[in-house]
Design a protein around this motif. Structure first.
Motif, PDB file in Angstrom:
ATOM      1  N   ASP A  66     -69.829 -32.029  18.541  1.00  0.00           N
ATOM      2  CA  ASP A  66     -69.992 -30.769  17.812  1.00  0.00           C
ATOM      3  C   ASP A  66     -69.091 -30.668  16.593  1.00  0.00           C
ATOM      4  O   ASP A  66     -69.150 -29.674  15.861  1.00  0.00           O
ATOM      5  CB  ASP A  66     -69.701 -29.585  18.744  1.00  0.00           C
ATOM      6  N   HIS A  67     -68.226 -31.668  16.391  1.00  0.00           N
ATOM      7  CA  HIS A  67     -67.274 -31.620  15.272  1.00  0.00           C
ATOM      8  C   HIS A  67     -67.364 -32.884  14.416  1.00  0.00           C
ATOM      9  O   HIS A  67     -66.402 -33.251  13.755  1.00  0.00           O
ATOM     10  CB  HIS A  67     -65.853 -31.455  15.814  1.00  0.00           C
ATOM     11  N   GLU A  68     -68.540 -33.526  14.427  1.00  0.00           N
ATOM     12  CA  GLU A  68     -68.649 -34.787  13.705  1.00  0.00           C
ATOM     13  C   GLU A  68     -68.672 -34.607  12.191  1.00  0.00           C
ATOM     14  O   GLU A  68     -68.554 -35.587  11.445  1.00  0.00           O
ATOM     15  CB  GLU A  68     -69.894 -35.548  14.150  1.00  0.00           C
ATOM     16  N   ASP A  69     -68.786 -33.361  11.729  1.00  0.00           N
ATOM     17  CA  ASP A  69     -68.804 -33.117  10.287  1.00  0.00           C
ATOM     18  C   ASP A  69     -67.426 -32.824   9.727  1.00  0.00           C
ATOM     19  O   ASP A  69     -67.288 -32.495   8.554  1.00  0.00           O
ATOM     20  CB  ASP A  69     -69.731 -31.947   9.967  1.00  0.00           C
ATOM     21  N   LYS A  70     -66.379 -32.922  10.555  1.00  0.00           N
ATOM     22  CA  LYS A  70     -65.034 -32.612  10.073  1.00  0.00           C
ATOM     23  C   LYS A  70     -64.021 -33.623  10.606  1.00  0.00           C
ATOM     24  O   LYS A  70     -64.280 -34.341  11.579  1.00  0.00           O
ATOM     25  CB  LYS A  70     -64.624 -31.199  10.497  1.00  0.00           C
ATOM     26  N   LEU A  71     -62.891 -33.670   9.966  1.00  0.00           N
ATOM     27  CA  LEU A  71     -61.783 -34.488  10.445  1.00  0.00           C
ATOM     28  C   LEU A  71     -61.244 -33.915  11.746  1.00  0.00           C
ATOM     29  O   LEU A  71     -61.056 -32.702  11.869  1.00  0.00           O
ATOM     30  CB  LEU A  71     -60.662 -34.509   9.394  1.00  0.00           C
ATOM     31  N   GLN A  93     -71.466 -44.623  15.983  1.00  0.00           N
ATOM     32  CA  GLN A  93     -72.633 -43.744  15.845  1.00  0.00           C
ATOM     33  C   GLN A  93     -72.629 -43.039  14.497  1.00  0.00           C
ATOM     34  O   GLN A  93     -73.661 -42.921  13.827  1.00  0.00           O
ATOM     35  CB  GLN A  93     -72.641 -42.710  16.971  1.00  0.00           C
ATOM     36  N   GLY A  94     -71.444 -42.570  14.104  1.00  0.00           N
ATOM     37  CA  GLY A  94     -71.335 -41.878  12.830  1.00  0.00           C
ATOM     38  C   GLY A  94     -71.649 -42.786  11.658  1.00  0.00           C
ATOM     39  O   GLY A  94     -72.298 -42.370  10.695  1.00  0.00           O
ATOM     40  N   ARG A  95     -71.214 -44.035  11.737  1.00  0.00           N
ATOM     41  CA  ARG A  95     -71.503 -44.978  10.657  1.00  0.00           C
ATOM     42  C   ARG A  95     -72.999 -45.220  10.518  1.00  0.00           C
ATOM     43  O   ARG A  95     -73.530 -45.346   9.407  1.00  0.00           O
ATOM     44  CB  ARG A  95     -70.770 -46.296  10.896  1.00  0.00           C
ATOM     45  N   ARG A  96     -73.692 -45.275  11.655  1.00  0.00           N
ATOM     46  CA  ARG A  96     -75.139 -45.482  11.584  1.00  0.00           C
ATOM     47  C   ARG A  96     -75.843 -44.301  10.934  1.00  0.00           C
ATOM     48  O   ARG A  96     -76.928 -44.452  10.364  1.00  0.00           O
ATOM     49  CB  ARG A  96     -75.689 -45.740  12.991  1.00  0.00           C
ATOM     50  N   ARG A  97     -75.205 -43.125  11.006  1.00  0.00           N
ATOM     51  CA  ARG A  97     -75.781 -41.933  10.377  1.00  0.00           C
ATOM     52  C   ARG A  97     -75.190 -41.666   9.003  1.00  0.00           C
ATOM     53  O   ARG A  97     -75.441 -40.613   8.422  1.00  0.00           O
ATOM     54  CB  ARG A  97     -75.578 -40.719  11.284  1.00  0.00           C
ATOM     55  N   PHE A 104     -61.085 -39.471  12.108  1.00  0.00           N
ATOM     56  CA  PHE A 104     -60.016 -39.159  13.052  1.00  0.00           C
ATOM     57  C   PHE A 104     -58.656 -39.486  12.455  1.00  0.00           C
ATOM     58  O   PHE A 104     -58.471 -40.536  11.834  1.00  0.00           O
ATOM     59  CB  PHE A 104     -60.199 -39.955  14.349  1.00  0.00           C
ATOM     60  N   LEU A 105     -57.702 -38.585  12.669  1.00  0.00           N
ATOM     61  CA  LEU A 105     -56.297 -38.819  12.362  1.00  0.00           C
ATOM     62  C   LEU A 105     -55.545 -38.746  13.686  1.00  0.00           C
ATOM     63  O   LEU A 105     -55.533 -37.707  14.351  1.00  0.00           O
ATOM     64  CB  LEU A 105     -55.760 -37.773  11.381  1.00  0.00           C
TER      65      LEU A 105
END
Length: 393
Positions: A66-71, A93-97, A104-105
């Motif tokens: 639910d937070h893949e659009d933010k750091l 998964q994010g790279r494929r999209r 992530f920090l």
């Protein structure tokens, strides 16, 4: 005024890599920096020392989806090492999209589990940045203040210690820092170690600041085995509290010292371990010269660690260089003197002839810059940091 130059370094790393690990000892300012970045970017911040935040990651994939659009900032990541495998899947998964970088920090108070776990799970997906205590370029004003540098040497670079309202308050902070590590933090990262024994070892290393590591001699003073001493020193190194400076190796036909030199990394911690309360007490203490040597080395390595390999040079015949930097433009030899009138020792001169560095400096406590001999220049610490920093650009 403090100017943490690492802030843009972290932002740049987030721009080129999916995950960034910011590691450093406690109280060095990692969380403060992360919260600043969170405010600037709208990032989600989770402190994994808090049970409530750890509970949110019971199912990391479900929560973080639910937070893949933010750091997402995960503080004290060593509290949840099992999450690294999940982060790998989320990054892929994010790279494929099309979501590649700045996902992530990760903040950690030591390199042990953080490096091991992320090395297993996030290879090719993570960049590491070490956050060191304050250095002279971050505390000096314009023009540079020698008083600020002297205070930094006495109090060390942990922000709360440096900024304390008095030397007494600063010393109290550092004593509490030592106690917290011994009683709370060390047990998190390794086998149960008696706090009294580890404190005695830490103090012995402070007394022997910049000396060659002799595990057998330390073991005799602690009534434990030499291998146990070595494992305790390893732990202090992994906790980023102690530095092992390795000897220079080259096939130059000389008998070179093979043992590393050991420094307690923060000068303020050295002084707290030795009960040095103020500048007057420090000036008259036998450790003063070697404390300043370690202080100078840590400042230099904070600037050059990304592009130069550090070592020291010493032969059995007495030729010696305090710090040798192997960088993109050849070897740089650095001798460190706690003096306003530096001179070149015979051992340094011989060592220069042995390794033939591209440049040679004698760092001293003054501000002027002048040649001592052809190819050897006396220079203040802050001007040297500026010059070395330019080499890495």
């Amino acid at each position: 005024m403090l100017n943490r130059r690492i802030h843009p370094v972290v932002r740049q790393a987030l721009g080129r890599q999916a995950a960034v690990a910011l590691i450093g000892p406690r109280q060095v300012g990692k969380t403060t920096l992360a919260l600043e970045i969170a405010e600037e970017t709208g990032a989600l911040y989770l402190d994994l020392e808090l049970r409530a935040d750890r509970a949110k990651l019971t199912d990391p994939a479900l929560f973080l989806k639910d937070h893949e659009d933010k750091l997402v900032i995960l503080d004290e990541i060593h509290r949840a090492p099992e999450i690294f495998q999940e982060l790998r899947g989320l990054i892929d998964q994010g790279r494929r999209r099309g979501h590649r970088n700045g996902r992530f920090l990760l903040l950690g108070s030591a390199s042990i589990d953080l490096l091991r776990q992320s090395g297993e799970s996030l290879a090719g997906r993570i960049e590491y940045i070490e956050m060191t205590p304050l250095d002279v370029s971050e505390v000096a004003g314009s023009p540079p203040s020698s008083a600020a540098n002297e205070r930094l040497w006495l109090r060390g670079g942990f922000p709360d210690s440096f900024l304390a309202s008095s030397d007494a308050d600063s010393l109290a902070f550092r004593r509490n820092f030592i106690r917290t590590y011994l009683e709370r933090d060390v047990p998190q990262f390794g086998p149960r170690i008696p706090a009294v024994t580890l404190e005695r070892l830490w103090t012995m290393l402070a007394h022997n600041q910049g000396g060659l590591l002799n595990a057998s001699r330390l073991a005799a003073g602690l009534s434990i085995s030499a291998p146990t001493v070595s494992s305790y020193v390893d732990l202090l190194v992994d906790l980023l509290l102690v530095r092992r400076l390795q000897p220079f190796h080259a096939n130059i036909g000389k008998r070179l010292v093979k043992s590393p030199k050991v420094y307690v990394r923060d000068s303020g911690i050295v002084h707290a371990l030795l009960d040095i309360e103020n500048a007057n007490a420090l000036a008259g203490h036998p450790v003063a010269g070697l404390s300043w040597e370690g202080f100078a080395i840590e400042n230099i390595l904070a600037v050059v660690s990304s592009f130069a390999q550090p070592s020291f040079y010493r032969t059995s015949a007495g030729a010696e260089i305090d710090l040798v930097l192997d960088g993109p433009k050849g070897l740089i030899a650095v001798e460190i003197k706690r003096s306003l009138a530096p001179t070149i020792s015979k051992g340094f001169h011989q060592a220069i002839e042995d390794i033939q560095p591209a440049r040679s400096f004698v760092v001293y406590a003054g501000d002027e810059r002048f040649p001592l001999k052809p190819g050897i220049e006396a220079i203040g610490l802050q001007p040297l940091l500026a010059e070395l920093s330019a080499l890495g650009r």
